[in-house]
Design a protein around this motif. Sequence first.
Motif, PDB file in Angstrom:
ATOM      1  N   ASP A  47       0.805  -1.215   0.000  1.00  0.00           N
ATOM      2  CA  ASP A  47       0.000   0.000   0.000  1.00  0.00           C
ATOM      3  C   ASP A  47       0.839   1.265   0.000  1.00  0.00           C
ATOM      4  O   ASP A  47       0.323   2.349   0.225  1.00  0.00           O
ATOM      5  CB  ASP A  47      -0.968   0.000   1.187  1.00  0.00           C
ATOM      6  N   HIS A  60       4.615  -2.659   2.542  1.00  0.00           N
ATOM      7  CA  HIS A  60       3.422  -2.595   3.386  1.00  0.00           C
ATOM      8  C   HIS A  60       3.653  -1.533   4.457  1.00  0.00           C
ATOM      9  O   HIS A  60       4.631  -1.616   5.214  1.00  0.00           O
ATOM     10  CB  HIS A  60       3.187  -3.945   4.066  1.00  0.00           C
ATOM     11  N   ARG A  61       2.769  -0.561   4.531  1.00  0.00           N
ATOM     12  CA  ARG A  61       2.905   0.483   5.552  1.00  0.00           C
ATOM     13  C   ARG A  61       3.049  -0.107   6.951  1.00  0.00           C
ATOM     14  O   ARG A  61       3.868   0.329   7.743  1.00  0.00           O
ATOM     15  CB  ARG A  61       1.668   1.379   5.570  1.00  0.00           C
ATOM     16  N   ALA A  62       2.206  -1.081   7.240  1.00  0.00           N
ATOM     17  CA  ALA A  62       2.194  -1.636   8.593  1.00  0.00           C
ATOM     18  C   ALA A  62       3.550  -2.246   8.942  1.00  0.00           C
ATOM     19  O   ALA A  62       4.041  -2.077  10.058  1.00  0.00           O
ATOM     20  CB  ALA A  62       1.094  -2.685   8.729  1.00  0.00           C
ATOM     21  N   VAL A  63       4.155  -2.933   7.986  1.00  0.00           N
ATOM     22  CA  VAL A  63       5.444  -3.572   8.268  1.00  0.00           C
ATOM     23  C   VAL A  63       6.525  -2.517   8.447  1.00  0.00           C
ATOM     24  O   VAL A  63       7.339  -2.595   9.371  1.00  0.00           O
ATOM     25  CB  VAL A  63       5.832  -4.552   7.146  1.00  0.00           C
ATOM     26  N   ALA A  65       6.098   0.549   9.410  1.00  0.00           N
ATOM     27  CA  ALA A  65       5.825   1.242  10.679  1.00  0.00           C
ATOM     28  C   ALA A  65       6.256   0.384  11.867  1.00  0.00           C
ATOM     29  O   ALA A  65       6.710   0.908  12.887  1.00  0.00           O
ATOM     30  CB  ALA A  65       4.347   1.585  10.785  1.00  0.00           C
ATOM     31  N   ALA A  66       6.111  -0.940  11.724  1.00  0.00           N
ATOM     32  CA  ALA A  66       6.503  -1.836  12.810  1.00  0.00           C
ATOM     33  C   ALA A  66       8.019  -1.972  12.899  1.00  0.00           C
ATOM     34  O   ALA A  66       8.544  -2.387  13.928  1.00  0.00           O
ATOM     35  CB  ALA A  66       5.870  -3.208  12.613  1.00  0.00           C
ATOM     36  N   SER A  67       8.728  -1.644  11.820  1.00  0.00           N
ATOM     37  CA  SER A  67      10.180  -1.824  11.789  1.00  0.00           C
ATOM     38  C   SER A  67      10.938  -0.565  12.161  1.00  0.00           C
ATOM     39  O   SER A  67      12.081  -0.632  12.593  1.00  0.00           O
ATOM     40  CB  SER A  67      10.626  -2.241  10.385  1.00  0.00           C
ATOM     41  N   ARG A  69      10.643   3.694  13.564  1.00  0.00           N
ATOM     42  CA  ARG A  69       9.856   4.807  14.076  1.00  0.00           C
ATOM     43  C   ARG A  69       9.755   5.931  13.057  1.00  0.00           C
ATOM     44  O   ARG A  69       8.803   6.699  13.045  1.00  0.00           O
ATOM     45  CB  ARG A  69      10.469   5.337  15.366  1.00  0.00           C
ATOM     46  N   GLU A  72       6.895   4.944  11.032  1.00  0.00           N
ATOM     47  CA  GLU A  72       5.675   5.001  11.840  1.00  0.00           C
ATOM     48  C   GLU A  72       5.204   6.444  11.957  1.00  0.00           C
ATOM     49  O   GLU A  72       4.019   6.746  11.812  1.00  0.00           O
ATOM     50  CB  GLU A  72       5.927   4.411  13.226  1.00  0.00           C
ATOM     51  N   PHE A  75       3.927   7.846   8.460  1.00  0.00           N
ATOM     52  CA  PHE A  75       2.627   7.380   7.987  1.00  0.00           C
ATOM     53  C   PHE A  75       1.481   7.730   8.926  1.00  0.00           C
ATOM     54  O   PHE A  75       0.315   7.502   8.597  1.00  0.00           O
ATOM     55  CB  PHE A  75       2.650   5.861   7.792  1.00  0.00           C
ATOM     56  N   SER A  76       1.808   8.255  10.104  1.00  0.00           N
ATOM     57  CA  SER A  76       0.754   8.608  11.065  1.00  0.00           C
ATOM     58  C   SER A  76       0.652  10.116  11.194  1.00  0.00           C
ATOM     59  O   SER A  76       1.325  10.858  10.484  1.00  0.00           O
ATOM     60  CB  SER A  76       1.082   8.024  12.439  1.00  0.00           C
ATOM     61  N   ALA A 105      14.336  -5.341   6.952  1.00  0.00           N
ATOM     62  CA  ALA A 105      13.039  -5.133   7.597  1.00  0.00           C
ATOM     63  C   ALA A 105      12.151  -6.361   7.435  1.00  0.00           C
ATOM     64  O   ALA A 105      11.359  -6.683   8.314  1.00  0.00           O
ATOM     65  CB  ALA A 105      12.356  -3.910   7.014  1.00  0.00           C
ATOM     66  N   PHE A 129      16.596   2.681  11.521  1.00  0.00           N
ATOM     67  CA  PHE A 129      16.847   1.244  11.670  1.00  0.00           C
ATOM     68  C   PHE A 129      18.097   1.140  12.537  1.00  0.00           C
ATOM     69  O   PHE A 129      19.208   0.934  12.044  1.00  0.00           O
ATOM     70  CB  PHE A 129      17.101   0.601  10.306  1.00  0.00           C
TER      71      PHE A 129
ATOM     72  N   TYR B  28      14.548 -10.006  15.969  1.00  0.00           N
ATOM     73  CA  TYR B  28      13.947  -8.951  15.161  1.00  0.00           C
ATOM     74  C   TYR B  28      12.511  -9.287  14.776  1.00  0.00           C
ATOM     75  O   TYR B  28      11.612  -8.451  14.870  1.00  0.00           O
ATOM     76  CB  TYR B  28      14.791  -8.729  13.904  1.00  0.00           C
ATOM     77  N   HIS B  35       5.263  -5.096  17.341  1.00  0.00           N
ATOM     78  CA  HIS B  35       4.878  -3.767  16.856  1.00  0.00           C
ATOM     79  C   HIS B  35       3.618  -3.834  16.012  1.00  0.00           C
ATOM     80  O   HIS B  35       2.740  -2.970  16.112  1.00  0.00           O
ATOM     81  CB  HIS B  35       6.009  -3.157  16.028  1.00  0.00           C
ATOM     82  N   LEU B  36       3.525  -4.859  15.170  1.00  0.00           N
ATOM     83  CA  LEU B  36       2.324  -5.003  14.340  1.00  0.00           C
ATOM     84  C   LEU B  36       1.089  -5.165  15.220  1.00  0.00           C
ATOM     85  O   LEU B  36       0.017  -4.624  14.918  1.00  0.00           O
ATOM     86  CB  LEU B  36       2.462  -6.204  13.401  1.00  0.00           C
ATOM     87  N   LEU B  39       0.116  -1.846  16.508  1.00  0.00           N
ATOM     88  CA  LEU B  39      -0.557  -1.081  15.456  1.00  0.00           C
ATOM     89  C   LEU B  39      -1.998  -1.548  15.312  1.00  0.00           C
ATOM     90  O   LEU B  39      -2.914  -0.740  15.133  1.00  0.00           O
ATOM     91  CB  LEU B  39       0.185  -1.244  14.122  1.00  0.00           C
ATOM     92  N   PHE B  45      -3.136   1.585  10.198  1.00  0.00           N
ATOM     93  CA  PHE B  45      -2.822   0.915   8.941  1.00  0.00           C
ATOM     94  C   PHE B  45      -3.653  -0.344   8.724  1.00  0.00           C
ATOM     95  O   PHE B  45      -3.316  -1.159   7.866  1.00  0.00           O
ATOM     96  CB  PHE B  45      -1.326   0.562   8.858  1.00  0.00           C
TER      97      PHE B  45
END
Lengths: 589, 589
Positions: A47, A60-63, A65-67, A69, A72, A75-76, A105, A129, B28, B35-36, B39, B45
């Motif tokens: 996405d 993927h935004r979620a991935v 963002a989870a990897s 800050r 994160e 995108f927020s 990631a 990272f 990791y 983190h996911l 979220l 997301f």
Amino acid sequence: MSVSVHETRKSRSSTGSMNISVFHKASHPDCVLAHLNTLRKHCMFTDVTLWAGDRAFPCHRAVLAASSRYFEAMFSHGLRESRDDTVNFQDNLHPEVLELLLDFAYSSRIVINEENAESLLEAGDMLQFHDVRDAAAEFLEKNLSPSNCLGMMVLSDAHQCRRLYEFSCRMSLVHFETVRQSEDFNSLSRDTLLDLISRDELETEDERVVFEAILQWVKHDLEQRKVHLPLLLRNVRLALLPSDCLKKAVSGEALLMADECTKLIIDEAFRCKTKILLNDGVVTSPFARPRKAGHTLLILGGQTFMCDKIYQVDHKAKEIIPKADLPSPRKEFSASAIGCKVYVTGGRGSENGVSKDVWVYDTVHEEWSKAAPMLIARFGHGSAELENCLYVVGGHTSLAGIFPASPSVSLKQVEKYDPGDNKWTMVAPMRDGVSNAAVVSAKLKLFVFGGTSIHRDMVSKVQCFDPSDNRWTIKAECPQPWRYTAAAVLGSQIFIMGGDTEYTAASAYRFDCETNQWTRIGDMTAKRMSCHAVASGNKLYVVGGYFGTQRCKTLDCYDPTSDTWNCITSVPYSLIPTAFVSTWKHLPA
Amino acid sequence: MSVSVHENRKSRASSGSINIYLFHKSSYADSVLTHLNLLRQQRLFTDVLLHAGNRTFPCHRAVLAACSRYFEAMFSGGLKESQDSEVNFDNSIHPEVLELLLDYAYSSRVIINEENAESLLEAGDMLEFQDIRDACAEFLEKNLHPTNCLGMLLLSDAHQCTKLYELSWRMCLSNFQTIRKNEDFLQLPQDMVVQLLSSEELETEDERLVYESAMNWISYDLKKRYCYLPELLQTVRLALLPAIYLMENVAMEELITKQRKSKEIVEEAIRCKLKILQNDGVVTSLCARPRKTGHALFLLGGQTFMCDKLYLVDQKAKEIIPKADIPSPRKEFSACAIGCKVYITGGRGSENGVSKDVWVYDTLHEEWSKAAPMLVARFGHGSAELKHCLYVVGGHTAATGCLPASPSVSLKQVEQYDPTTNKWTMVAPLREGVSNAAVVSAKLKLFAFGGTSVSHDKLPKVQCYDQCENRWTVPATCPQPWRYTAAAVLGNQIFIMGGDTEFSACSAYKFNSETYQWTKVGDVTAKRMSCHAVASGNKLYVVGGYFGIQRCKTLDCYDPTLDVWNSITTVPYSLIPTAFVSTWKHLPS
């Protein structure tokens, strides 16, 4: 399976005993991550598309963002990128580097090599990272060399890699004469350059190297940098330059005379130099403080335990060279250095009489003089320099002394000598009287380790004197009862070695004078009782001592960074070392 | 950091040696998953809503697709759901169950308990969370008991949980009297009922229970199930029903009398029953074959090694009860069961003469008769039933035997007795003559383990006879040289225990008669030479034997599923067992 079936099962099971199992599949996160990576490679459910250079990376935004800050936050919180489906790094990020980060990631693995480590460190820091940044820093630490350490210093400073910064800074100091010739040197920031040249650990025996380096740096961008010249000059040990170099600076270097502040600094340095040359009192200006590599190592000793000569250790030639005779040979004395002078105190002369005498050897002028005598005649005492004054601690005395004391009992008395007014003053006595102790100064305090007590036992205490309080306290216990040991100081670390102890006479320890913590370090290469040690540069040197009927024949060197001892040279057969000091070194005037 | 800087670094680094570091952070993936999950909890997301009951669960498509093929297919195909942002499970999944699955997907952990295990298993299978399904199956396996095993059988069959299915099936067979009263039994599908009721291992001693269960199942849904009556009737061992019950209850049952095929099955059973009652030849019809728990265990023995009496083992009362005297006491004979008759062959009588005699005890009519004598007089031989014929293997003979043989040398000869013709026939001889061997039949073959060879050594061979080819082969070697051992068969596994061997006399092994592989099993509770063993139900029984001067006083039972031995009862002090057989059991007519 319907909802009602589940409800029935719940009510049925409740009548039985409670039976629970926690199922945990440790490999589940790795499986999920591997699947997510597969989905990414097939552009499924992606996405957002990241661009770097001319390459696109669907993600993927979620991935992300989870990897990280960074992502994160991006995108927020209503930022523009939080709604866009593309993020373009343009030329700020190389596509190869971004690819590696994204592989990490989505897989927790990344290949770091010489080509990508620096870029990964930068990008890892930028995109938060931090694991990659730290791993790249670790890789660079292992591949640090004199040819790249200056660049690493700049890089690690910019990206908060503290350990890499320390390692590269240390290497830059040790190899200053190499790094000053590199292209990176001219690109250093002023603060970084200041950090380097202000340190005692900068390894050069010729201060002209430092002087010329800063001129070179300023001239590289004269308009922007000349304003920094005064501050930089204050960190050069100008009084250590040869006189003709200073004169040349006054007359020949227009840059130095163009600014009033700079001129004042040069004038002050010149006056300091003149004072040294005229031997007019003690010179304590920062301009005259030698770097650690500029110390001169001097051994006092003789053909017997009666000391009658001073020798100099020639580092380059690895030789021990006689320099001067002692006017009044003696044994069981103590010797300390203040600036470029060696103070020899007390001891017992050829007729075993205990002496109050203080002889002073000037290493610049190579001449002896006599200072005011001690208040108490002593032998087997310790001495150390603290804030440009000489402190004499403990030891033994005889009935002939001015103050009452039992014959041959360890003294509590401590007296202080100020070269400025050539006077001795009593200061607070020790908690426990000791003789044959190791005495050093560190961080504006005196430390006394072990020694022989008034009961003639070995002492296991660390006694500490704070001149601002004029008070002694007991900071810690020694790892074992000790006497006839040697001690030397590097920064806040005091190294104690050898001596008469219940354990091996080859053992060595490190004491942190700020935390009062002991650490065992590597054993010396030989057992040494009554040995002597000094610190110079970033290393320790030990000489003398004996074990049983065996004399120790070598001068050994300890490197704290590698925790290893090495032999530097052999002590001449006719020399029994009885003292070891380190003085400031000056080039021939 | 710009693209050009990275390119410079690459070209610079390439001139050096290749230095590579693979960085892997094992924690990791856990961190990313955590983190996911955060979220998800913050609804950041998320791009799909799952509905179950009246609850809604926001999720990430990519994560669900990475965890489950069900979701991957749903979201990626051309299906309607791949475009929708919502998926509605309505009442097919309970929201509590879906929540648990999603928590697992995002954390790799789930709590399984008695209330949720079955529902989680179903939902895990439906949504293709196979790890959850398997973990729940494992939980249910540990919580399996007679009151729930039928339900577990249905559940595991529906969801391909092989191990849970096997364990449940076995428990259903062992607890038939409990499960037949269970409501679930009446709802079993037809093929499963047939499989259950027809099983040899179905544990019941009263065949009336099986008949009644079958009729109850038919009656539960008579309209749909009436057509299955003939098939179900064939699962019942009708000839084992008491005669009165068979004549009055079964033959007169209206459901049976109205259906021609069922009536024929019952009439066949009645004819079979009459044949048994009239002792008219051997009855081998399937309807007269007892289930394994319908076996009667008989001991043959006496106060000395001379056998003079037959005893019945009452498993319920755990007693050993005298049943009959042997007409001609003997020792070193062999005994074997065919149907409900015990055949005693050869041995040595009171005057040590070797016998050809064959005595037959009918356990149904409790009477002795004599069969045709063997062709070769033998003692120390083995015997086994194979396809309703009796085979006698090896042993010793005397010079007076019909065929030439050396005195007291182990025989190679094997002869076969057909009860229907009352005749003995020589068949192919053993590869190596043996006496005191363990002889059994399994999977239409004879096996002889070890024994004493013609050179009087212990033989380490497994000899196998194939009736179709009339040939002996040596397919395997015993784990150790053996004689005076005992053997018994469960399915395709032959269990061998005790005996005279270089290793412990209490060791026991399992031999697969199809793969010829040996496996060590748990030791017998006592050391037993010359012991005797039979199989009944799913268990082994061993009795008799001695070690040194010690007689073994117990009848022990081995459970292969637990690999443990237990004592069933004590052998009477006056009884020395010299043979052990298992016959078909019949209820009093």
